[in-house]
Design a protein around this motif. Structure first.
Motif, PDB file in Angstrom:
ATOM      1  N   TYR B  90       0.837  -1.188   0.000  1.00  0.00           N
ATOM      2  CA  TYR B  90       0.000   0.000   0.000  1.00  0.00           C
ATOM      3  C   TYR B  90       0.880   1.250   0.000  1.00  0.00           C
ATOM      4  O   TYR B  90       1.805   1.377   0.816  1.00  0.00           O
ATOM      5  CB  TYR B  90      -0.927   0.006   1.227  1.00  0.00           C
ATOM      6  CG  TYR B  90      -2.033  -1.012   1.121  1.00  0.00           C
ATOM      7  CD1 TYR B  90      -1.792  -2.358   1.405  1.00  0.00           C
ATOM      8  CD2 TYR B  90      -3.312  -0.645   0.696  1.00  0.00           C
ATOM      9  CE1 TYR B  90      -2.803  -3.303   1.283  1.00  0.00           C
ATOM     10  CE2 TYR B  90      -4.322  -1.588   0.576  1.00  0.00           C
ATOM     11  CZ  TYR B  90      -4.056  -2.907   0.867  1.00  0.00           C
ATOM     12  OH  TYR B  90      -5.049  -3.844   0.737  1.00  0.00           O
ATOM     13  N   PHE B  91       0.564   2.137  -0.919  1.00  0.00           N
ATOM     14  CA  PHE B  91       1.328   3.363  -1.061  1.00  0.00           C
ATOM     15  C   PHE B  91       0.458   4.570  -0.725  1.00  0.00           C
ATOM     16  O   PHE B  91      -0.666   4.696  -1.225  1.00  0.00           O
ATOM     17  CB  PHE B  91       1.842   3.520  -2.497  1.00  0.00           C
ATOM     18  CG  PHE B  91       2.889   2.526  -2.893  1.00  0.00           C
ATOM     19  CD1 PHE B  91       2.539   1.345  -3.524  1.00  0.00           C
ATOM     20  CD2 PHE B  91       4.232   2.773  -2.633  1.00  0.00           C
ATOM     21  CE1 PHE B  91       3.503   0.430  -3.897  1.00  0.00           C
ATOM     22  CE2 PHE B  91       5.192   1.865  -3.007  1.00  0.00           C
ATOM     23  CZ  PHE B  91       4.834   0.683  -3.636  1.00  0.00           C
ATOM     24  N   CYS B  92       1.013   5.436   0.077  1.00  0.00           N
ATOM     25  CA  CYS B  92       0.406   6.723   0.354  1.00  0.00           C
ATOM     26  C   CYS B  92       0.984   7.720  -0.657  1.00  0.00           C
ATOM     27  O   CYS B  92       2.180   7.649  -0.982  1.00  0.00           O
ATOM     28  CB  CYS B  92       0.756   7.138   1.791  1.00  0.00           C
ATOM     29  SG  CYS B  92       0.108   8.725   2.314  1.00  0.00           S
ATOM     30  N   ALA B  93       0.157   8.630  -1.152  1.00  0.00           N
ATOM     31  CA  ALA B  93       0.642   9.577  -2.155  1.00  0.00           C
ATOM     32  C   ALA B  93       0.044  10.957  -1.921  1.00  0.00           C
ATOM     33  O   ALA B  93      -1.094  11.095  -1.461  1.00  0.00           O
ATOM     34  CB  ALA B  93       0.308   9.089  -3.562  1.00  0.00           C
ATOM     35  N   TYR B  94       0.825  11.958  -2.283  1.00  0.00           N
ATOM     36  CA  TYR B  94       0.457  13.374  -2.114  1.00  0.00           C
ATOM     37  C   TYR B  94       0.457  14.045  -3.469  1.00  0.00           C
ATOM     38  O   TYR B  94       1.313  13.765  -4.323  1.00  0.00           O
ATOM     39  CB  TYR B  94       1.485  14.047  -1.204  1.00  0.00           C
ATOM     40  CG  TYR B  94       1.365  15.542  -1.096  1.00  0.00           C
ATOM     41  CD1 TYR B  94       1.820  16.393  -2.100  1.00  0.00           C
ATOM     42  CD2 TYR B  94       0.807  16.124   0.035  1.00  0.00           C
ATOM     43  CE1 TYR B  94       1.705  17.775  -1.994  1.00  0.00           C
ATOM     44  CE2 TYR B  94       0.689  17.501   0.161  1.00  0.00           C
ATOM     45  CZ  TYR B  94       1.147  18.318  -0.857  1.00  0.00           C
ATOM     46  OH  TYR B  94       1.030  19.678  -0.732  1.00  0.00           O
TER      47      TYR B  94
END
Lengths: 117, 116
Positions: B90-94
């Motif tokens: 799982y990747f968090c992205a901004y």
């Protein structure tokens, strides 16, 4: 119905060769992107095109050249391949480059795994 | 440049239980978007959930919900009633909403294992 497609899915080639990866989206989006995922799974933007115009060009060797013949396609050409180019390359698209709501959400293709020997 | 940090390289959860993935980010902007993407072994990047910084209400998508703390610059993902199919990275992205920087900046990812 594939929204964002890439060809090929796998690419094995020798150092020094030139290769291309193709990306097509059938979502009617205006903006397309190329990301690179390295061996540690880290994802980083490479390029982005909006209506065939280059809007993002990160620090990428000039051996990498994106080409957008039309809004639905963004291809990535790589010259003189090096071992360090081995990675998974993702194409993505969004309806707009900058907007409100879900218009700017980026949808990804399945990725192209490039292995340089 | 915005920095996104995921401090948990790996998380394990029992099937049907709940797991929370942490994400913090560094920005001087007030208007931006945050995302969680899932990458299963198939390699496909799948959007799980998105949050707009100007909305105070936390986003929810079925079993997935976020805890968005703007002042703390924190954006955690909660997976409830975990299923075997949730096993993935799982990747968090901004993403900036204002400055014209259209790119997604990703965290290093968290690998989630679901135990049967």
């Amino acid at each position: 119905d594939t929204a964002v497609s890439q060809t090929p899915k796998y690419l094995v080639t020798q150092m020094g060769n030139d290769k291309s990866i193709k990306c097509e989206q059938n979502l009617g989006h205006d903006t397309m992107y190329w990301y690179k995922q390295d061996s540690k799974k880290f994802l980083k933007i490479m390029f982005s095109y909006n209506n065939k115009e280059l809007i993002i060009n990160e620090t990428v060797p000039n051996r990498f050249s994106p080409k957008s013949p039309d809004k639905a396609h963004l291809n990535l050409h790589i010259n003189s391949l090096e071992l360090g180019d081995s990675a998974v390359y993702f194409c993505a698209s969004s309806l707009v480059a900058r907007g409100r709501g879900p218009q700017e959400t980026q949808y990804f293709g399945p990725g192209t795994r490039l292995l340089v020997l | 440049a915005q920095t996104v940090t995921q401090s948990q390289p790996e998380m394990s959860v029992q099937e049907a239980e709940t797991v929370t993935l942490s994400c913090t980010y560094d920005t001087s902007e007030s208007d931006y978007y945050l995302f969680w993407y899932k990458q299963p072994p198939s390699r496909q990047m799948i959007l799980v959930i998105r949050q707009e910084a100007y909305k105070q209400q936390n986003a929810t998508e079925n079993r997935f919900s976020v805890n968005f703390q703007k002042a703390a610059k924190s954006f955690s993902l909660k997976i409830s009633d975990s299923q075997l199919g949730d096993a993935a990275m799982y990747f968090c992205a901004y993403r900036s909403a204002g400055s014209g920087d259209y790119k997604l900046s990703f965290g290093a990812g968290t690998t989630v294992t679901v135990r049967a």
